[in-house]
Design a protein around this motif. Structure first.
Motif, PDB file in Angstrom:
ATOM      1  N   GLY A 197      -3.015   1.722   0.843  1.00  0.00           N
ATOM      2  CA  GLY A 197      -3.254   2.069   2.338  1.00  0.00           C
ATOM      3  C   GLY A 197      -2.166   3.133   2.516  1.00  0.00           C
ATOM      4  O   GLY A 197      -1.850   3.788   1.752  1.00  0.00           O
ATOM      5  N   GLN A 198      -2.236   3.463   3.921  1.00  0.00           N
ATOM      6  CA  GLN A 198      -1.511   4.892   4.301  1.00  0.00           C
ATOM      7  C   GLN A 198      -0.101   4.968   3.755  1.00  0.00           C
ATOM      8  O   GLN A 198       0.460   5.832   3.245  1.00  0.00           O
ATOM      9  CB  GLN A 198      -1.736   5.009   5.806  1.00  0.00           C
ATOM     10  N   CYS A 199       0.862   3.915   4.186  1.00  0.00           N
ATOM     11  CA  CYS A 199       2.005   3.789   3.553  1.00  0.00           C
ATOM     12  C   CYS A 199       2.166   3.635   2.382  1.00  0.00           C
ATOM     13  O   CYS A 199       3.032   4.730   2.213  1.00  0.00           O
ATOM     14  CB  CYS A 199       2.465   2.312   4.254  1.00  0.00           C
ATOM     15  N   GLN A 250       1.562   7.274   0.895  1.00  0.00           N
ATOM     16  CA  GLN A 250       2.385   8.411   1.464  1.00  0.00           C
ATOM     17  C   GLN A 250       3.927   8.239   0.821  1.00  0.00           C
ATOM     18  O   GLN A 250       4.551   9.260   0.477  1.00  0.00           O
ATOM     19  CB  GLN A 250       2.732   8.458   3.013  1.00  0.00           C
ATOM     20  N   SER A 271      -9.250  -1.183   6.879  1.00  0.00           N
ATOM     21  CA  SER A 271      -9.317  -2.333   7.574  1.00  0.00           C
ATOM     22  C   SER A 271      -8.861  -3.029   8.662  1.00  0.00           C
ATOM     23  O   SER A 271      -8.736  -4.105   8.961  1.00  0.00           O
ATOM     24  CB  SER A 271      -8.320  -3.295   6.276  1.00  0.00           C
ATOM     25  N   ASN A 298      -6.259  -2.928  10.520  1.00  0.00           N
ATOM     26  CA  ASN A 298      -4.867  -3.772  10.696  1.00  0.00           C
ATOM     27  C   ASN A 298      -5.408  -5.206  10.577  1.00  0.00           C
ATOM     28  O   ASN A 298      -4.335  -6.188  11.013  1.00  0.00           O
ATOM     29  CB  ASN A 298      -4.360  -3.336  11.734  1.00  0.00           C
ATOM     30  N   SER A 328       2.592  -1.242   2.501  1.00  0.00           N
ATOM     31  CA  SER A 328       3.387  -1.724   4.048  1.00  0.00           C
ATOM     32  C   SER A 328       2.526  -3.273   4.212  1.00  0.00           C
ATOM     33  O   SER A 328       1.638  -3.766   3.471  1.00  0.00           O
ATOM     34  CB  SER A 328       2.832  -0.733   5.189  1.00  0.00           C
ATOM     35  N   ALA A 343       2.310  -4.300   7.375  1.00  0.00           N
ATOM     36  CA  ALA A 343       1.781  -4.611   8.781  1.00  0.00           C
ATOM     37  C   ALA A 343       0.397  -4.231   8.990  1.00  0.00           C
ATOM     38  O   ALA A 343      -0.182  -4.764   9.789  1.00  0.00           O
ATOM     39  CB  ALA A 343       2.658  -3.672   9.773  1.00  0.00           C
ATOM     40  N   GLY A 356      -3.784  -3.462   7.373  1.00  0.00           N
ATOM     41  CA  GLY A 356      -4.993  -4.234   6.882  1.00  0.00           C
ATOM     42  C   GLY A 356      -5.227  -4.071   5.305  1.00  0.00           C
ATOM     43  O   GLY A 356      -5.310  -4.713   4.490  1.00  0.00           O
ATOM     44  N   THR A 357      -5.216  -2.715   4.887  1.00  0.00           N
ATOM     45  CA  THR A 357      -5.450  -2.474   3.431  1.00  0.00           C
ATOM     46  C   THR A 357      -4.158  -2.745   2.495  1.00  0.00           C
ATOM     47  O   THR A 357      -4.233  -3.500   1.797  1.00  0.00           O
ATOM     48  CB  THR A 357      -5.853  -0.937   3.452  1.00  0.00           C
ATOM     49  N   GLY A 358      -2.909  -2.051   2.880  1.00  0.00           N
ATOM     50  CA  GLY A 358      -1.906  -2.296   1.929  1.00  0.00           C
ATOM     51  C   GLY A 358      -1.689  -3.764   1.673  1.00  0.00           C
ATOM     52  O   GLY A 358      -1.255  -4.379   0.810  1.00  0.00           O
ATOM     53  N   PRO A 366       7.710  -3.326   8.835  1.00  0.00           N
ATOM     54  CA  PRO A 366       7.388  -2.816  10.027  1.00  0.00           C
ATOM     55  C   PRO A 366       8.741  -2.582  11.014  1.00  0.00           C
ATOM     56  O   PRO A 366       9.664  -3.344  10.805  1.00  0.00           O
ATOM     57  CB  PRO A 366       6.366  -3.474  10.557  1.00  0.00           C
ATOM     58  N   GLU A 402       4.391  -1.529  15.653  1.00  0.00           N
ATOM     59  CA  GLU A 402       3.662  -0.228  15.582  1.00  0.00           C
ATOM     60  C   GLU A 402       2.116  -0.930  15.608  1.00  0.00           C
ATOM     61  O   GLU A 402       1.045  -0.342  15.635  1.00  0.00           O
ATOM     62  CB  GLU A 402       3.709   0.382  14.350  1.00  0.00           C
ATOM     63  N   ASN A 405      11.630  -0.472   7.952  1.00  0.00           N
ATOM     64  CA  ASN A 405      11.476   0.617   8.534  1.00  0.00           C
ATOM     65  C   ASN A 405      12.495   1.062   9.426  1.00  0.00           C
ATOM     66  O   ASN A 405      13.074   2.199   9.555  1.00  0.00           O
ATOM     67  CB  ASN A 405      10.149   0.852   9.353  1.00  0.00           C
ATOM     68  N   PHE A 434       7.377  10.332   9.406  1.00  0.00           N
ATOM     69  CA  PHE A 434       7.276   9.502   8.471  1.00  0.00           C
ATOM     70  C   PHE A 434       7.775  10.122   7.100  1.00  0.00           C
ATOM     71  O   PHE A 434       8.120   9.415   6.160  1.00  0.00           O
ATOM     72  CB  PHE A 434       5.868   8.889   8.276  1.00  0.00           C
ATOM     73  N   ASN A 454      10.071   8.368   4.309  1.00  0.00           N
ATOM     74  CA  ASN A 454       9.710   8.262   3.002  1.00  0.00           C
ATOM     75  C   ASN A 454      10.222   8.696   1.984  1.00  0.00           C
ATOM     76  O   ASN A 454      10.539   8.364   0.743  1.00  0.00           O
ATOM     77  CB  ASN A 454       8.081   8.669   2.863  1.00  0.00           C
TER      78      ASN A 454
HETATM   79  N1  LIG Z   1       8.091   3.966   5.882  1.00  0.00           N
HETATM   80  C1  LIG Z   1       6.690   4.377   6.164  1.00  0.00           C
HETATM   81  N2  LIG Z   1       5.759   3.318   7.027  1.00  0.00           N
HETATM   82  C2  LIG Z   1       4.585   3.728   7.070  1.00  0.00           C
HETATM   83  C3  LIG Z   1       3.987   4.808   6.972  1.00  0.00           C
HETATM   84  N3  LIG Z   1       2.866   4.828   7.063  1.00  0.00           N
HETATM   85  C4  LIG Z   1       2.552   3.679   7.776  1.00  0.00           C
HETATM   86  N4  LIG Z   1       3.709   2.927   7.849  1.00  0.00           N
HETATM   87  C5  LIG Z   1       3.965   1.668   8.355  1.00  0.00           C
HETATM   88  O1  LIG Z   1       2.976   0.889   7.863  1.00  0.00           O
HETATM   89  C6  LIG Z   1       2.469  -0.139   8.856  1.00  0.00           C
HETATM   90  C7  LIG Z   1       0.996   0.265   9.248  1.00  0.00           C
HETATM   91  O2  LIG Z   1       0.412  -0.007   7.756  1.00  0.00           O
HETATM   92  P1  LIG Z   1      -0.536   1.169   7.026  1.00  0.00           P
HETATM   93  O3  LIG Z   1      -0.118   1.379   5.946  1.00  0.00           O
HETATM   94  O4  LIG Z   1      -0.673   2.377   8.098  1.00  0.00           O
HETATM   95  O5  LIG Z   1      -2.153   0.456   7.192  1.00  0.00           O
HETATM   96  P2  LIG Z   1      -2.979   0.657   5.937  1.00  0.00           P
HETATM   97  O6  LIG Z   1      -2.391  -0.322   4.675  1.00  0.00           O
HETATM   98  O7  LIG Z   1      -3.612   1.732   5.627  1.00  0.00           O
HETATM   99  O8  LIG Z   1      -4.200  -0.650   6.570  1.00  0.00           O
HETATM  100  P3  LIG Z   1      -5.121  -0.405   7.583  1.00  0.00           P
HETATM  101  O9  LIG Z   1      -5.096   1.069   8.041  1.00  0.00           O
HETATM  102  O10 LIG Z   1      -5.059  -1.400   8.551  1.00  0.00           O
HETATM  103  O11 LIG Z   1      -6.367  -0.324   6.601  1.00  0.00           O
HETATM  104  C8  LIG Z   1       3.253   0.097  10.072  1.00  0.00           C
HETATM  105  O12 LIG Z   1       4.301  -0.920   9.949  1.00  0.00           O
HETATM  106  C9  LIG Z   1       3.659   1.499   9.813  1.00  0.00           C
HETATM  107  O13 LIG Z   1       5.102   1.608  10.261  1.00  0.00           O
HETATM  108  C10 LIG Z   1       4.949   5.923   6.022  1.00  0.00           C
HETATM  109  O14 LIG Z   1       4.282   6.698   5.661  1.00  0.00           O
HETATM  110  N5  LIG Z   1       5.988   5.273   5.679  1.00  0.00           N
END
Ligand SMILES: Nc1nc2c(ncn2[C@@H]2O[C@H](COP(=O)(O)OP(=O)(O)OP(=O)(O)O)[C@@H](O)[C@H]2O)c(=O)[nH]1
Ligand SMILES: Nc1nc2c(ncn2[C@@H]2O[C@H](COP(=O)(O)OP(=O)(O)OP(=O)(O)O)[C@@H](O)[C@H]2O)c(=O)[nH]1
Ligand SMILES: [Mg+2]
Ligand SMILES: [Mg+2]
Lengths: 475, 448
Positions: B9-11, B14, B100, B102, B141, B143, B145-147, B174, B179, B206, B224, B228
């Protein structure tokens, strides 16, 4: 990356849609200086080699931009508006296979649009949508744009909506619906709107209602501020949110200023899905976060900055002002006061040079003044897209699922009942083949129960609701 | 031994990129260090742990990148390549076109099963590249959907495929004020499922990290990436080479194994929190001097008062011998199950960590010996002359977890958003099972 298809229906739908395509082209041209067909562009545009001789051209996956074609379907039951588009500067963005027109219009009659044209054009519309889908490798969303007050947009538009649901249930449907103002020149607009609303409530994933009166107010306020600039406070005229400058369309038509605002709503709504950012907000996250119950999917939107004042020069103050404004009455795209109603959920979609700390600070600051429903006290969804709109360093689109939509609906209901009690114009509808009185009664009861659902939530606003008592487990 | 990292996932992606960045820059620094023999061994050990050499001589992270949308992975791989020090394997990523949304259920019930094989192949390729596998680290993360959803599903699959390997899940919790609106649902579904298949769950909140950035790192516009970097610093300070009690003169080869041996001795207790001191802007490092007694005194007080950063520590809270604990004396006292202290830097052998051995810190029904370990390395970490990190299995996550479960329960009571989950196959009963599981966990920690 995913793609979306825009289906624009009726005069209003097509005029708003046109502003959207114009501004979308401008935005991508601004970001994409190299002239390469990239993923971001692919979400709304095809890249077509028009030299291919099959008439429609063949898609080119990457490389240089050849000829961009909008992923759009233009539907109107008269020819005027669409012909004008085809003769205008945007003509190259569409080709004839994307158009569906007839000659006589629906005469401001929902039944004609829904029943008559609905059954005549159903097949052809489905076929055009399928064709457009073939050009997508991962279609995510249909954006439907139409007015509620006329006959074609509201009648045929809502017919297209249920058609999309039936044929392509897994693709989400987001409707931008332009609501008539009280003084609307279409006498039957309350009928048309209420009949269409039932379809929107039942078949859309979410609806972004926009009221013409609000658009008028915003446009007037911008004009007023532009003409009465005090020394030292200069309004930015080239900000995209308010002007269409820089687009290929030069002359402004009466609705253009209003439609630019709606077009910007759509641009900002989709920016995080098109461009990168440190907190992406994909299109499917909108419904997931903002729609707690399937029917309650009407989202009130506000765009800021609308009245960019150059005298607020301190960057953080200007930024914080943007957040404050997003909750004020005069930035909402319907006439509503979210601060004094109840929030079920709220999304902040930020573009430009804004960091997570700016978001946190402003949410903390504004939270105490905003009533949220007891089970969603922290009901915020946030997105950070790093590409700002053309001419701005940052912008904010707030989407609220808020009981403040209720007055607009009540108003509509009252206007409907006023006509309906006198049976005014009813025969025009009942003459139409397939149309029955039942449609009216069901539509009004659907609207009434929607209003009731919002009322019940609204009633919890001032109550102190205790936390639900927790599951107890054997220890 | 090596660690395979799975970023989801994004988190997760990153954070992973920042983690490898800290590790390479710390290792580079260490090799310049004056105890050159030691520095070299540190470098060799760290590289074996986190990287393999490409034919081109470049360092390639032992990592797999997974997301359901392409934008984040494209950016993460590009940023890594730009560092010039390391990169991700060209083919060690898996992405799809559409996230996903969220929705945990979408990630867990749809994307997870659909891509299980492709992801499993990627992980296997990395595992096969390791001479010996110390364990799998997942970053995600809770919060989104993917992570959260795909991450949970993949963790389950990894558990089945590698029944004897250790799995450490690093989770980012989160911001409390939200968020993602359904973040508490996604969180409880993730935690309850991971509790059944993960060996240990290492949590970053966070809110806490954000406060560290604001108050300790003095960052005005916190991005972010800033957040990170702090998370990566803390993780790196645990995972970089150190001498453990059992390895004495050599660097431990199996950090994940030793970490778990100390911290997770009872399956009911697997939530780990982390705090590091000092943390400050790099520009101030040159002007600051720390003593080991000073650092450890602060860290110990942070532990017993459950203060997660070195600011606003409550000095009133005291550890009281077990027999004398009364409700009022225990106010705010954070009872530990087990603690692991990692000390790095100058004169590290002189640091006296006995304050953490005090039985008064620990649950009375557990033997206090074995509940505490210290790892040491004389090599300064990430340019800090001296630094200490405490990984603790204690009540410190009780409160945030309780909030999370409470808010999710409140929302569930009105059945808001539940239809979005049932659509993908997660029923109300599944929710109830998750609530039950976590109430159980809460109760266990409460009664420590
Ligand atoms: N510390 C930190 N938190 C992050 C970062 N990016 C997203 N988040 C946290 O992650 C949560 C959102 O989840 P994401 O990781 O963006 O979602 P994902 O796993 O990509 O899932 P979907 O986008 O729903 O498919 C929130 O609570 C954000 O605060 C990051 O780079 N650093
Ligand atoms: N904001 C905005 N509103 C418009 C525009 N054009 C029409 N409207 C509004 O839309 C309503 C009338 O609907 P139209 O879209 O003109 O009607 P239609 O869908 O073409 O249907 P028929 O003309 O009956 O076939 C009225 O409330 C108008 O004020 C426009 O370009 N912008
Ligand atoms: Mg018309
Ligand atoms: Mg994502």
């Amino acid at each position: 990356m995913t793609q979306s298809i825009v289906v624009q229906v009726g005069q209003c739908g097509n005029q708003v849609g046109c502003r959207f395509w114009d501004l979308a082209l401008r935005e991508h041209a601004h970001v994409n200086k190299k002239g390469i067909y990239d993923e971001a562009l692919s979400s709304f545009f095809r890249n077509v080699d028009t030299r291919a001789n099959d008439g429609e051209g063949s898609d080119i996956a990457g490389g240089k931009i050849r000829s961009l074609k909008a992923r759009a379907i233009l539907i109107d039951m008269e020819e005027g508006v669409v012909n004008e588009i085809l003769q205008g500067p945007l003509r190259d963005v569409f080709d004839s296979t994307q158009l569906i027109t007839d000659v006589s219009g629906s005469g401001n009659n929902w039944a004609v649009g829904h029943k008559v044209y609905g059954s005549v054009y159903r097949e052809r519309i489905t076929e055009r949508v399928r064709k457009a889908m073939e050009y997508c490798d991962c279609l995510q969303c249909f954006f439907l744009i139409h007015s509620m007050g006329g006959g074609t947009g509201s009648g045929l538009g809502s017919c297209v909506l249920s058609l999309l649901e039936e044929e392509f249930p897994e693709i989400s449907r987001i409707v931008t619906a332009v609501y008539p103002s009280g003084e609307d020149d279409v006498i039957t607009s309350p009928y048309n709107s209420v009949l269409a609303m039932r379809e929107l409530t039942e078949h859309a994933d979410c609806v972004l209602p926009v009221e013409n009166q609000s658009l008028v107010d915003i446009v007037n306020k911008i004009r007023h501020m532009a003409s009465t600039t005090k020394p030292g406070s200069v309004i930015k005229k080239d900000g995209t949110l308010i002007s269409g400058q820089g687009g290929v369309t030069k002359s402004e038509k009466p609705f253009d200023a209003m439609n630019n605002i709606v077009a910007n709503l759509l641009l900002n709504l989709t920016s995080s899905a098109r461009f990168e950012g440190s907190l992406n907000m994909d299109l499917n996250e909108i419904t997931m976060n903002l729609v707690p119950f399937p029917r309650l999917h009407y989202l009130v939107s506000s765009l800021t900055p609308l009245y960019t004042l150059a005298d607020v020069n301190i960057p953080t103050r200007r930024l914080d002002q943007m957040f404050t404004d997003a909750f004020s009455k005069d930035h909402q795209l319907i006439r509503a006061d979210p601060k004094h109603s109840l929030y079920l959920a709220c999304a902040l979609m930020v573009r430009g040079n804004v960091q997570v700390s700016d978001l946190r600070r402003n949410i903390e600051r504004l939270r105490p003044s905003l009533p949220f429903v007891s089970w969603n006290q922290e009901g915020w969804k946030t997105g950070l897209c790093s590409v700002p709109p053309v001419g701005h360093s940052h912008s904010l689109l707030a989407l609220a699922n808020n009981t403040c939509v209720k007055p607009t609906f009540i108003d509509l209901k009252d206007r409907f009942i006023k006509l309906y009690k006198k049976k005014a114009h009813l025969h025009h509808y009942l003459h139409v083949e397939g149309m029955e009185q039942g449609y009216f009664t069901e539509a009004i009861s659907s609207l009434s129960s929607l209003i009731e659902e919002y009322s019940q939530l609204d009633a919890t606003k001032r109550l102190l609701i205790p936390d639900a008592s927790r599951l107890s487990i054997a220890t | 031994m090596s660690i395979v990292t799975v970023q989801l996932g994004q988190c997760g992606n990153q954070i992973g990129q920042e983690l490898f960045d800290v590790i390479t820059s710390d290792t580079n620094e260490a090799q310049r260090y004056k105890l050159s023999v030691e520095g070299k061994a540190y470098g060799v050990c760290s590289q074996e742990r986190f990287f393999h050499d490409e034919l081109t001589g470049e360092l390639s992270a032992r990592a797999v990148l997974i997301d359901m949308e392409p934008k984040v992975i494209t950016q993460t791989m590009a940023t890594a390549a730009k560092s010039g020090r390391w990169k991700y394997g060209d083919r060690s990523f898996f992405c799809q076109k559409q996230g996903s949304g969220n929705n945990w259920a979408n990630g867990f019930c749809v994307h997870g099963p659909r891509h299980e094989e492709a992801v499993g192949d990627l992980v296997r390729r990395e595992v096969e590249r390791c001479d010996r596998l110390a364990g799998i680290l997942t970053l995600m993360s809770v919060a989104g959907g993917t992570g959260s959803g795909v991450g949970t599903y993949i963790t389950q699959c990894l558990r089945d495929t590698y029944p004897h390997s250790l799995i450490l899940n690093q989770l980012t919790w989160p911001y409390g004020t939200g968020e993602v609106i359904v973040q508490n649902y996604n969180s409880i579904l993730t935690l309850s499922h991971l509790y059944q298949c993960s060996d240990a769950i290492l949590v970053h909140e966070n809110d806490t990290v954000h406060r560290i950035c604001a108050q300790l790192m003095n960052i005005k516009h916190i991005s972010f990436s800033d957040v990170n970097k702090v998370i990566a610093h803390q993780l790196g300070s645990v995972l970089q080479p150190a001498h453990t009690q059992s390895t004495c003169s050599q660097y431990s080869r199996n950090p994940i194994g030793e970490l778990m041996a100390t911290l997770v001795c009872h399956p009911e207790y697997r939530l780990l929190g982390l705090c590091s001191i000092p943390q400050m802007p790099s520009s101030s490092l040159a002007y600051s001097a720390f003593t080991w007694p000073g650092l450890l005194k602060h860290l110990r007080q942070m532990l017993i008062s459950s203060t997660k950063m070195e600011e606003g520590i409550d000095w009133q809270v005291q550890a009281t011998a077990v027999g004398q604990r009364t409700a009022d004396k225990c106010g705010g006292f954070n009872t530990s199950m087990a603690n692991l202290l990692i000390l790095r830097g100058k004169d590290v052998s002189s640091a006296d960590a006995r304050g953490f051995l005090d039985p008064a810190l620990y649950s009375p029904w557990l033997p206090a010996e074995g509940a505490f370990s210290t790892w040491r390395s004389a090599i300064p970490f990430n340019r800090y002359e001296k630094s200490a990190t405490l990984v603790s299995n204690s009540q410190s996550l009780l409160k945030p977890l309780d909030h999370m479960v409470g808010k999710a329960w409140n929302m569930f009571a009105s059945r808001a958003y539940v239809h979005q989950y049932t659509k993908f196959g997660i029923s109300e009963e599944d929710f109830l099972d998750s609530f039950t599981c976590l109430e159980q966990v809460l109760s266990s920690y409460r009664h420590l």
